[in-house]
Design a protein around this motif. Structure first.
Motif, PDB file in Angstrom:
ATOM      1  N   ALA A  44      18.975 -35.863  25.502  1.00  0.00           N
ATOM      2  CA  ALA A  44      19.718 -34.890  24.697  1.00  0.00           C
ATOM      3  C   ALA A  44      18.817 -33.740  24.243  1.00  0.00           C
ATOM      4  O   ALA A  44      19.221 -32.573  24.249  1.00  0.00           O
ATOM      5  CB  ALA A  44      20.334 -35.597  23.481  1.00  0.00           C
ATOM      6  N   ILE A  45      17.579 -34.082  23.872  1.00  0.00           N
ATOM      7  CA  ILE A  45      16.645 -33.039  23.428  1.00  0.00           C
ATOM      8  C   ILE A  45      16.317 -32.092  24.576  1.00  0.00           C
ATOM      9  O   ILE A  45      16.333 -30.863  24.420  1.00  0.00           O
ATOM     10  CB  ILE A  45      15.362 -33.690  22.854  1.00  0.00           C
ATOM     11  N   LEU A  46      16.074 -32.644  25.745  1.00  0.00           N
ATOM     12  CA  LEU A  46      15.733 -31.796  26.897  1.00  0.00           C
ATOM     13  C   LEU A  46      16.902 -30.865  27.237  1.00  0.00           C
ATOM     14  O   LEU A  46      16.707 -29.666  27.496  1.00  0.00           O
ATOM     15  CB  LEU A  46      15.395 -32.653  28.127  1.00  0.00           C
ATOM     16  N   ALA A  47      18.115 -31.405  27.220  1.00  0.00           N
ATOM     17  CA  ALA A  47      19.280 -30.585  27.569  1.00  0.00           C
ATOM     18  C   ALA A  47      19.459 -29.458  26.544  1.00  0.00           C
ATOM     19  O   ALA A  47      19.774 -28.316  26.895  1.00  0.00           O
ATOM     20  CB  ALA A  47      20.530 -31.452  27.644  1.00  0.00           C
ATOM     21  N   ALA A  48      19.239 -29.773  25.267  1.00  0.00           N
ATOM     22  CA  ALA A  48      19.415 -28.754  24.225  1.00  0.00           C
ATOM     23  C   ALA A  48      18.419 -27.622  24.399  1.00  0.00           C
ATOM     24  O   ALA A  48      18.768 -26.439  24.302  1.00  0.00           O
ATOM     25  CB  ALA A  48      19.261 -29.400  22.836  1.00  0.00           C
ATOM     26  N   VAL A  49      17.169 -27.959  24.671  1.00  0.00           N
ATOM     27  CA  VAL A  49      16.158 -26.906  24.845  1.00  0.00           C
ATOM     28  C   VAL A  49      16.435 -26.107  26.116  1.00  0.00           C
ATOM     29  O   VAL A  49      16.300 -24.879  26.140  1.00  0.00           O
ATOM     30  CB  VAL A  49      14.733 -27.506  24.869  1.00  0.00           C
ATOM     31  N   ARG A  50      16.859 -26.797  27.178  1.00  0.00           N
ATOM     32  CA  ARG A  50      17.167 -26.082  28.415  1.00  0.00           C
ATOM     33  C   ARG A  50      18.309 -25.093  28.186  1.00  0.00           C
ATOM     34  O   ARG A  50      18.263 -23.957  28.643  1.00  0.00           O
ATOM     35  CB  ARG A  50      17.566 -27.090  29.507  1.00  0.00           C
ATOM     36  N   ASP A  51      19.326 -25.517  27.430  1.00  0.00           N
ATOM     37  CA  ASP A  51      20.516 -24.683  27.298  1.00  0.00           C
ATOM     38  C   ASP A  51      20.409 -23.667  26.172  1.00  0.00           C
ATOM     39  O   ASP A  51      20.971 -22.581  26.257  1.00  0.00           O
ATOM     40  CB  ASP A  51      21.754 -25.569  27.051  1.00  0.00           C
ATOM     41  N   GLU A  52      19.694 -24.009  25.106  1.00  0.00           N
ATOM     42  CA  GLU A  52      19.698 -23.141  23.922  1.00  0.00           C
ATOM     43  C   GLU A  52      18.336 -22.552  23.603  1.00  0.00           C
ATOM     44  O   GLU A  52      18.207 -21.750  22.675  1.00  0.00           O
ATOM     45  CB  GLU A  52      20.223 -23.920  22.706  1.00  0.00           C
ATOM     46  N   GLY A  53      17.306 -22.939  24.332  1.00  0.00           N
ATOM     47  CA  GLY A  53      16.008 -22.292  24.206  1.00  0.00           C
ATOM     48  C   GLY A  53      15.410 -22.373  22.810  1.00  0.00           C
ATOM     49  O   GLY A  53      15.419 -23.437  22.172  1.00  0.00           O
ATOM     50  N   ASP A  54      14.908 -21.242  22.339  1.00  0.00           N
ATOM     51  CA  ASP A  54      14.159 -21.211  21.086  1.00  0.00           C
ATOM     52  C   ASP A  54      14.966 -21.699  19.889  1.00  0.00           C
ATOM     53  O   ASP A  54      14.392 -22.259  18.946  1.00  0.00           O
ATOM     54  CB  ASP A  54      13.668 -19.789  20.817  1.00  0.00           C
ATOM     55  N   ALA A  55      16.285 -21.472  19.913  1.00  0.00           N
ATOM     56  CA  ALA A  55      17.107 -21.917  18.782  1.00  0.00           C
ATOM     57  C   ALA A  55      17.014 -23.436  18.650  1.00  0.00           C
ATOM     58  O   ALA A  55      16.840 -23.975  17.545  1.00  0.00           O
ATOM     59  CB  ALA A  55      18.553 -21.475  18.973  1.00  0.00           C
ATOM     60  N   ALA A  56      17.105 -24.140  19.776  1.00  0.00           N
ATOM     61  CA  ALA A  56      16.996 -25.594  19.745  1.00  0.00           C
ATOM     62  C   ALA A  56      15.590 -26.024  19.330  1.00  0.00           C
ATOM     63  O   ALA A  56      15.406 -26.952  18.538  1.00  0.00           O
ATOM     64  CB  ALA A  56      17.334 -26.178  21.120  1.00  0.00           C
ATOM     65  N   LEU A  57      14.615 -25.301  19.846  1.00  0.00           N
ATOM     66  CA  LEU A  57      13.218 -25.608  19.526  1.00  0.00           C
ATOM     67  C   LEU A  57      12.966 -25.486  18.018  1.00  0.00           C
ATOM     68  O   LEU A  57      12.309 -26.343  17.409  1.00  0.00           O
ATOM     69  CB  LEU A  57      12.343 -24.615  20.298  1.00  0.00           C
ATOM     70  N   ALA A  58      13.495 -24.420  17.424  1.00  0.00           N
ATOM     71  CA  ALA A  58      13.321 -24.215  15.986  1.00  0.00           C
ATOM     72  C   ALA A  58      14.027 -25.319  15.199  1.00  0.00           C
ATOM     73  O   ALA A  58      13.488 -25.850  14.218  1.00  0.00           O
ATOM     74  CB  ALA A  58      13.861 -22.839  15.584  1.00  0.00           C
ATOM     75  N   ALA A  59      15.218 -25.689  15.646  1.00  0.00           N
ATOM     76  CA  ALA A  59      15.984 -26.718  14.931  1.00  0.00           C
ATOM     77  C   ALA A  59      15.256 -28.069  14.967  1.00  0.00           C
ATOM     78  O   ALA A  59      15.137 -28.756  13.950  1.00  0.00           O
ATOM     79  CB  ALA A  59      17.375 -26.853  15.546  1.00  0.00           C
TER      80      ALA A  59
END
Lengths: 428, 428
Positions: free
Chosen positions: A35-50
């Motif tokens: 789930a974490i990998l998919a979020a970063v792939r799809d949402e980039g920096d926003a996911a990383l910051a979250a």
């Protein structure tokens, strides 16, 4: 601590259990990581910051995404002189050892007139993961970053979590010394995803190495093939083969130097001297009590430590091969005959004055080594992990006339007519 | 077939789509494979027999688990003379090329008196997967088995499914020629599990290589770390960089030699001559109609083929690097300046008389190469995939006196007192 004797009736069963024991966490982190990998792939920096706000309790939009080169240099310059000198000695010796690993290209014309060769090139970009907290080791920064730079990697990226925003000056100093090009204050599976997929801020890399917790290891495993990775590492291990002429205090210290890493670490002594075995066991217990790391070392030694008595030390060697240890000490006067019989070991430490820890820091060879019996097929981290080989060949009409007909025959036998035609059309 | 021109206004967007397009099956086989691996691990040969009855429609208890060495030799001796000669030429040339890959050991004493080295050893046992049915290629047997034998692997095991009990004599002949030690008539994820875990009949191996379908590839991916594996392979690819002086029929044949492999294969032409591009496109269409493999080649070319026109061929090279192709042909009179600019490619074919197919069979370099942009970080199969390196070091009291104090300093800075003690105790 387990004590075995080769003459025990049930030795084989007990030893087989030791070989097969899994010390690696079986935590079911695969789904979380996916789930974490998919979020970063799809949402980039926003996911990383979250994820960074959630797991590391700081907001990179406020604390800053990057640690600047100047801060790393300042950390290096702020070190106590003896520490800086030690780090520089380690760096220089690691560079010297790894420089010899650079592979040679080849380019030859054989008897058939066929030009054949192989050319090695560094990957363009590599990422190094450096854990935060307890396991943030400057030595690990050097051991991962130096081979990349020696390989010729143009862009070397370090990612490291800064829990509560706190940076580790030793890690920054090592990054400055090793020539790391970018440092990002992110960690966990999300940092591995950012390196593999890239985000708006962080350009993707080709290879990701470095130690980490179960989430980091699982992220690397899942992204294997999207990027290159080093072998997934498990708990640290040492096997010491020692005769009775050693100082039991020295050998006890060596066993404890692995035990203090983690409760899942493993230290095993083989000796041909039962009284020496007793003395080492006593020394271990005595020394543990004095260590700042005594809780971890105690747990490790009690749960995973072993002393195995054999009649002759050469009897230990087939057993050592089955364990395929990360680290192997041969603490005898003449280690060569024993060393000749070693097939499976990550790194070998020869003689009485070569404690494993000298290899962790300053000897030069890499301390990133295969664990969990993987020395049967895997090697320590090296310059090759940051390079790749392109084979090449060149034929003229005459050379193709010599070997081309056989290619046509084989292609036809395999039912691949376009393969056959691409050669045959040039033969007429 | 996609046609692009570097001067198109939206070239970058279209090319980026081409680079990012995933051609690999996303079938959700992970769960099935997990179940198969667990069954073989827990139930051994019984599970293996059950899966073989189900997937390959024969019972190994009746058809036999193994194919005997004598049957392989008989298959070799039964080959038509020209086919046998072609296979032997391929074998000998592959042996010659791979023999040069054997890495050198090192063993030196440096200025500080520290003995440092690295020693390479073959893995004890390796397994090669050979698919059944359409993709059962004797060339693949040679390309996987020869590097293992050149490395010095003592026990080389081949597994290959025999659907409905039918064996492929060409594959057996290649196994005999390459010196395979054991052949088992099992396939699929269950065969990979048997190699990795071992069963009652089949002893485990240390490394598993070889091509396979999605189940086989996923089994290797899941068992990565339990055994060593080669890079997971995707659909085949070729990029041809060609000027207008080539015969368009030759280049069309080269593009089709990849297209005929699979509908997911990809063939891309870069040229600086728009009229030549037209001529190649026409030749492709004309040649396809004559191929026994025309249905596959047509699907591949229509869905994944591309012709890209640039003004100068050197403009193609950064684009080629982004594609990081498995195979790259440089079909020009002087390929050297273009080759100098290649960073990412599995194998490069230089000049007008070097069709890629000659490398598939008889040239010598390995045809197992990184696909799906993995040439950014991965290399073709080599002798190194069947070997591992053990680093070693040896110090005497004087050498430890020189570098040991720095190790103590670093261990203390990292909060690892037992590491520090194991060195310090030897310094007094």
């Amino acid at each position: 601590m387990l004590r075995l004797d080769l003459t025990d009736l049930d030795f084989e069963r007990s030893f087989a259990e030791l070989v097969d024991a899994r010390r690696e966490a079986d935590a079911d982190v695969a789904r979380d990581v996916r789930a974490i990998l998919a979020a970063v792939r799809d949402e980039g920096d926003a996911a990383l910051a979250a994820f960074t706000r959630r797991f590391d309790r700081h907001d990179p939009e406020e604390t800053g995404w990057r640690i600047e080169q100047a801060d790393c240099v300042a950390a290096l310059e702020g070190l106590a002189p003896d520490l800086r000198a030690a780090l520089e000695l380690a760096h220089d010796r690691i560079v010297a050892y790894h420089s010899k690993q650079r592979p040679a290209d080849s380019d030859q014309v054989d008897d058939a007139g066929v030009r054949l060769g192989a050319r090695w090139r560094a990957v363009q970009a590599a990422g190094v993961y450096v854990p935060g907290g307890r396991a943030a080791y400057p030595s690990s920064v050097l051991m991962n970053a130096v081979p990349a730079k020696v390989a010729g990697v143009e862009r070397l990226v370090m990612v490291t979590p800064t829990p509560d925003g706190e940076v580790n000056p030793l890690v920054l100093a090592a990054a400055a010394l090793a020539g790391v090009d970018e440092v990002w204050r992110i960690g966990g599976a999300q940092a591995i995803a950012a390196l593999a997929y890239g985000t708006e801020r962080i350009k993707p890399v080709d290879v990701v190495t470095g130690p980490g917790n179960a989430w980091v290891a699982e992220a690397k495993r899942q992204l294997y093939g999207v990027v290159g990775i080093d072998m997934v590492a498990g708990p640290s291990e040492i096997v010491v083969v020692a005769d009775g002429a050693n100082d039991p205090e020295w050998i006890a210290a060596d066993l404890l130097s692995q035990a203090e890493h983690d409760p899942t670490s493993q230290s095993i002594l083989f000796t041909d001297d039962a009284l020496f075995a007793d003395a080492v066991a006593e020394a271990v217990d005595r020394q543990i009590a004095t260590l700042a790391t005594k809780a971890v070392a105690r747990d490790s030694w009690d749960a995973n430590g072993a002393i195995i008595v054999v009649e002759r030390l050469d009897q230990a060697m087939p057993l050592v091969d089955r364990l395929a240890p990360e680290h192997l000490e041969l603490a005898v006067d003449d280690p060569e005959p024993l060393f000749d019989r070693v097939r499976n070991a990550g790194s070998v430490f020869l003689g009485r004055h070569t404690p494993e820890a000298v290899g962790d820091y300053v000897a030069g060879p890499n301390h990133v080594l295969p664990t969990g019996r993987r020395a049967r097929f895997a090697s320590g981290l090296s310059v090759l992990d940051y390079m790749k080989r392109t084979s090449f060949l060149g034929l003229d009409a005459a050379a193709l006339g010599r070997i081309g007909p056989a290619a046509v025959t084989l292609a036809e036998a395999e039912g691949l007519p376009a393969h056959a035609r691409s050669v045959a059309i040039r033969l007429s």
